[in-house]
Design an enzyme around this catalytic site. Structure first.
Site, PDB file in Angstrom:
ATOM      1  N   HIS A 166      14.740  39.262  -6.040  1.00  0.00           N
ATOM      2  CA  HIS A 166      15.817  38.924  -7.521  1.00  0.00           C
ATOM      3  C   HIS A 166      14.871  39.071  -8.693  1.00  0.00           C
ATOM      4  CE1 HIS A 166      18.662  36.271  -9.649  1.00  0.00           C
ATOM      5  NE2 HIS A 166      17.639  35.993 -10.245  1.00  0.00           N
ATOM      6  N   GLU A 167      13.785  38.361  -8.638  1.00  0.00           N
ATOM      7  CA  GLU A 167      12.792  38.458  -9.790  1.00  0.00           C
ATOM      8  C   GLU A 167      12.204  39.907 -10.111  1.00  0.00           C
ATOM      9  OE1 GLU A 167      12.672  36.235 -11.714  1.00  0.00           O
ATOM     10  OE2 GLU A 167      13.630  34.623 -10.683  1.00  0.00           O
ATOM     11  N   HIS A 207      14.826  41.671 -12.409  1.00  0.00           N
ATOM     12  CA  HIS A 207      14.631  41.326 -13.578  1.00  0.00           C
ATOM     13  C   HIS A 207      13.217  42.046 -13.936  1.00  0.00           C
ATOM     14  CE1 HIS A 207      17.762  38.194 -14.025  1.00  0.00           C
ATOM     15  NE2 HIS A 207      17.109  37.537 -12.986  1.00  0.00           N
TER      16      HIS A 207
END
Length: 356
Positions: free
Chosen positions: A18-19, A22
């Site tokens: 997920h990170e 980003h």
């Protein structure tokens, strides 16, 4: 302890994916990423690599990708997240959930390629069942149920489960023509669910051991099944989370960290009764479901989540000017408070289940 360790590793993989979404979107957009952290709370390890600090923090739940924001004097830095257009910020925010969907898709491909896969096509009609009574035949493909398109067997099962035994309208594909039937599922006490009465067509994965009587799944069918399986997880998760956020969900429909650890541990132990391969497959299956869960959860339009930030970006695009920073901070704080309250609610449910 072993269940906890496996759960932490699994959650860590989901958070990193997920990170990283980003992170890579921000880097490609020219945004300065000051810290990439796995975990929350006190920092227990960190290393500076280029312009970004990579860290591990004490609480092994969640993580963050800290980008350049406002300077101490209130000015916006040249490589700040806030200095980018609404479109770029939207992509950066959406990239996190997208990576969770992509990870779930990849995990399902792995499972589909190494195990058995059921398709919504009739291999055999079982005697004395509703399917036989209405005249379904071997080779029929379930096309729609109550007007909803069916792509994979899991979607078929979900629709039958939701029916609660009420009459269904089946659109069946046979010899490239669609035939419509009405059928009432029959309750099976042994399986504790409703059945229509047929054995589905099953294929063996590309890298699974060949079994006589079962054909190998093709590469295109592997991708097809994995894609729609991931979408099915997303849909079911969105429906479930909507009930959780509106406090209309049954206590068995949701769970927190304790439930996750128990679920992973139980799945691993159940798989180990057959072998290490099956245990790993069970954990990967749970990982795919959780990854889809994490992606959907973060897209919910709740302040402090990616979906909340995306919603505010849409508001900014409509207004053609940014929101007041103080107002936006208050909105995110309220969203964070709501999430903390929801977490307490979920943890309470976990504790009740444990004592029960």
């Amino acid at each position: 302890m072993f269940s906890i360790l496996i759960s932490l590793i699994l959650i860590g993989v989901l958070v990193i994916a997920h990170e990283f979404g980003h992170f890579i979107a921000a880097k490609k957009s020219g945004i300065l990423v000051e810290e990439f952290s796995i975990g929350m709370g006190t920092k227990i390890f960190s290393r500076q690599m280029g312009e970004t600090e990579f860290s591990i923090r004490l609480l092994p739940l969640g993580g963050f990708c800290r980008m350049q924001d406002q300077e101490e004097d209130g000015t916006i830095g040249p490589r700040s997240f806030l200095n980018k257009s609404v479109g770029v910020r939207f992509i950066v925010m959406f990239a996190g959930p997208f990576m969770n969907f992509l990870l779930a898709f990849i995990m399902i491909i792995g499972l589909t390629s190494t195990s058995y896969t059921a398709f919504p096509k009739i291999k055999e009609v079982l005697p004395g069942t509703p399917a036989q009574e209405i005249g379904l035949q071997a080779g029929d493909e379930m096309y729609r149920i109550n007007g909803k398109r069916i792509h994979i067997y899991d979607e078929l099962e979900a629709q039958i489960y939701k029916s609660g035994g009420e009459e269904l309208r089946l659109d069946v594909m046979r010899d490239n023509q669609v035939y419509t039937y009405k059928l009432t599922p029959k309750y099976d006490a042994q399986r504790k669910g409703y059945l229509i009465g047929f054995a589905p067509e099953i294929h063996v994965g590309l890298f699974a051991e060949a079994v006589e009587g079962y054909s190998k799944i093709s590469i295109s069918d592997t991708m097809y099944y994995s894609y729609y399986s991931m979408l099915n997880y997303v849909k079911l998760t969105a429906e479930g989370l909507a009930r959780v956020f509106t406090f209309t969900a049954d206590k068995d429909e949701y769970g927190g960290p304790i439930s996750i650890v128990k679920m992973v541990g139980d799945s691993y132990e159940a798989g180990m009764t057959y072998g290490v391969k099956e245990a790993v497959q069970n954990v990967i299956y749970i990982g795919a479901v959780l990854s889809a869960n994490l992606g959907v959860l973060n897209l919910f339009p709740i302040p402090a989540l990616d979906g909340g930030r995306i919603l505010l970006l849409l508001v900014e695009a409509i207004r053609r000017r940014p929101l007041n920073p103080d107002l936006e901070s208050k909105i995110h704080f309220l969203g964070f408070a709501f999430l903390m309250g929801l977490m307490v609610f979920v943890l309470y449910g976990d504790i009740v289940k444990v004592f029960a």
